[in-house]
Scaffold this motif. Structure first.
Motif, short mmCIF file in Angstrom:
data_model
loop_
_atom_site.label_atom_id
_atom_site.label_comp_id
_atom_site.label_asym_id
_atom_site.label_seq_id
_atom_site.Cartn_x
_atom_site.Cartn_y
_atom_site.Cartn_z
N ASN A 458 34.01 43.39 53.54
CA ASN A 458 33.87 43.67 55.31
C ASN A 458 34.19 43.42 56.62
OD1 ASN A 458 32.76 46.51 54.44
ND2 ASN A 458 30.52 45.00 54.24
N GLU A 461 38.20 44.12 56.66
CA GLU A 461 38.56 44.48 56.84
C GLU A 461 38.88 44.59 58.95
OE1 GLU A 461 36.05 47.27 55.11
OE2 GLU A 461 37.16 47.41 53.40
N ARG A 502 45.57 42.66 52.83
CA ARG A 502 46.16 43.46 51.38
C ARG A 502 46.43 43.44 50.03
NH1 ARG A 502 50.57 47.15 55.26
NH2 ARG A 502 48.81 48.35 56.31
N LEU A 505 42.81 41.97 49.15
CA LEU A 505 41.49 43.44 49.28
C LEU A 505 42.11 43.77 48.15
CD1 LEU A 505 42.18 44.34 52.38
CD2 LEU A 505 40.35 43.98 51.38
#
Length: 549
Positions: A458, A461, A502, A505
């Protein structure tokens, strides 16, 4: 020593008054009860208002045997042994224990005042469909039983209930067989009644046939009398014809006599003329006159004779006319009698037609009754087949019971084996439970790690969103400063940073999916373990069931 339940109820009457108004379960309606030495009299049981003290003590004992609560039971439109009124209900137990009712008997409803009085005396709690002992009574029951284990009693009561239910089923079967026998007897009685009716109808038919035969005889007699009357009429007509001939002859004679009288009249005229001519000669011929006078006297006598004959002929003619009038009256009477006989014959023919129609209707009714008799015979055959089927089913059930009795020792041996396997599985369960507890700790750790990683994701992000926002701002700035290379380098650095984020992630998502897969496998294992536990519990319950058998 007086029963404590009875003493409690009497004490309540002493406190509240005797007679007392006792509330029903709703509390809005009341009924009056009066305590006596032998029991209680209530006003809501119509023609059976008496309740002996034994009912209340037995009711409390029944509740104590059933763990402090029991169903009330419903006696309306039910018989003892029915699902609403079996021996496990308070109403059924009281009817069997106190009033000696048997399965299949109808029961008078007494549960309402019994439950209300026990609740009023603070012995029980009266709820919808159920009666429960209050905690004080349960404690007294436990003290009186002196710590006797409840489980065996419950098992005994269950066995007793099963036996009672089997007895009630057998009683119901007996009642059904009796009802079938009664129906057979009724159908046989109906067949006898139909046979009697058919015999009566045969008698009526024979009577009607006799009446028809007698009617036919009467018709023949009437026809004979009619033919006789026709012959008499013919004779009378012949006589009338003869009399008419005679009358014609008499008329001819009278006409001849009248001609002769005319001739005599002419002769008299001639003689008168001669007398007139001779009157001149009278004086001269007195002797001749005397002779003539004598001749005249003779002629007058002849005329008188003729007149007498004419009078006699007139009388004869009058007699003939009277005879003719009499004959015409007789003929008219005969004609009227003929008309009356014709009317009687038409009425008789109408009666015969009505009787024929009645006979046809009766024959149709006989045909319908024959069909009904055939239907009854088929129903009887069906009942006999049902009875045979029931007998066969009973034989099959008896054989099944014998087979079960034969299989019972084998089942006991199998149960022993099951017990051994259950013991082994209990040990396996214990080990599984320990493993489950250990794995649950691991799962909790994994879940904590997952939550931490989710938090990191989170934050990443949020950082990505911030970096994208910055990139947008930089793009806007680039649109304003196209010729500056520093901004381009910064943008490239930002793009590389975004790519790295990314990649991280993606790796985090792969790790999360792996953890989810591990969690799913663990839950599946837990489910399988729970299924194994359930199967073991079912085996234990089946073991208890076989023990009860």
């Amino acid at each position: 020593m007086e029963d404590p339940v009875v003493a409690r109820i009497k004490n309540q009457f002493d406190k509240k008054g005797n007679p007392a108004k006792i509330p029903l379960m709703s509390g809005k309606q009341f009924f009056e009860s009066r305590a006596e030495e032998d029991g209680i009299y209530v006003d809501n049981l119509k023609n059976q208002p008496f309740l002996p003290w034994k009912i209340f003590s037995e009711a409390v004992n029944f509740l104590q045997e059933n763990g402090g609560k029991a169903k009330k039971g419903n006696a309306t439109n039910s018989r003892l042994g029915d699902p609403n009124l079996d021996l496990n209900t308070l109403e059924g137990y009281i009817a069997s224990k106190i009033y000696g009712c048997k399965p299949g008997d109808s029961v008078f409803k007494r549960i309402t005042p019994i439950a209300s009085i026990l609740a009023w005396a603070e012995i029980c709690e009266n709820t919808r469909g159920q009666l429960c002992l209050l905690p004080e009574q349960k404690e007294q029951a436990s003290e009186s039983e002196k710590a006797v284990p409840v489980a065996p009693k419950v098992e005994k009561s269950e066995e007793k209930a099963e036996i009672d239910s089997l007895n009630s089923q057998l009683a119901n079967r007996d009642a059904e067989l009796k009802s079938l026998e009664i129906k057979l007897a009724e159908s046989l009685q109906r067949i006898k009644e139909f046979e009697d009716r058919v015999a009566g109808s045969d008698r009526e038919i024979s009577g009607l046939r006799e009446e028809l035969e007698s009617g036919a005889g009467k018709i023949v007699a009437l026809q004979k009398s009619f033919s006789d009357s026709e012959e008499n009429i013919k004779d009378l007509e012949e006589k009338l014809a003869g009399k008419e001939v005679k009358l014609n002859e008499l008329e001819k004679l009278i006409s001849e006599r009248e001609g002769k009288l005319g001739e005599f009249g002419r002769e008299i005229v001639e003689k008168n003329e001669k007398i007139r001519t001779l009157e001149g000669i009278l004086t001269t011929k007195d002797g001749a006159v005397n002779d003539l006078e004598n001749q005249l006297v003779q002629k007058n006598e002849a005329v008188n004779d003729l007149e007498n004959q004419l009078v006699l002929k007139d009388e004869a003619i009058k007699k003939l006319e009277a005879l003719i009038t009499q004959n015409s009256g007789i003929i008219e009477e005969l004609k009227s009698s003929l008309k009356e006989k014709e009317e009687v014959i038409s009425v008789f023919e109408a009666g015969v037609q009505e009787k024929d129609s009645k006979l046809q209707v009766f024959l149709e009714e006989l045909a319908v009754r024959d069909e009904e008799i055939g239907k009854l015979k088929t129903e009887l055959k069906g009942y006999e087949n049902e009875r045979n089927d029931l007998g066969k089913a009973l034989k099959v059930k008896i054989e099944e019971i014998k087979m079960l009795n034969e299989k019972f020792p084998a089942k006991e041996r199998a149960m022993k084996k099951l017990e051994e396997s259950i013991r082994v599985k209990d040990q396996d369960l214990k080990t599984l439970a320990e493993e489950v507890i250990a794995k649950s700790g691991k799962v909790k750790g994994l879940e904590e790690k997952l939550t931490a990683k989710e938090r990191k994701i989170n934050t990443v992000e949020s950082r990505l969103a911030a970096s994208e926002e910055k990139a947008r701002k930089l793009e806007k700035q680039l649109s304003g400063y196209k010729g500056e290379e520093k901004l381009v380098e910064q943008l490239r650095e930002k793009d590389e940073l975004i790519k790295q984020i990314r990649c991280t992630l993606v790796s985090k998502e792969e790790e999360v999916s792996r953890l989810n897969e591990e969690n799913r496998k663990y839950r599946k294992q837990q489910k399988l373990e729970a299924e194994g536990l359930r199967q073991i519990e079912e085996q234990k319950s089946s073991k208890k069931w076989w023990k009860r058998l």
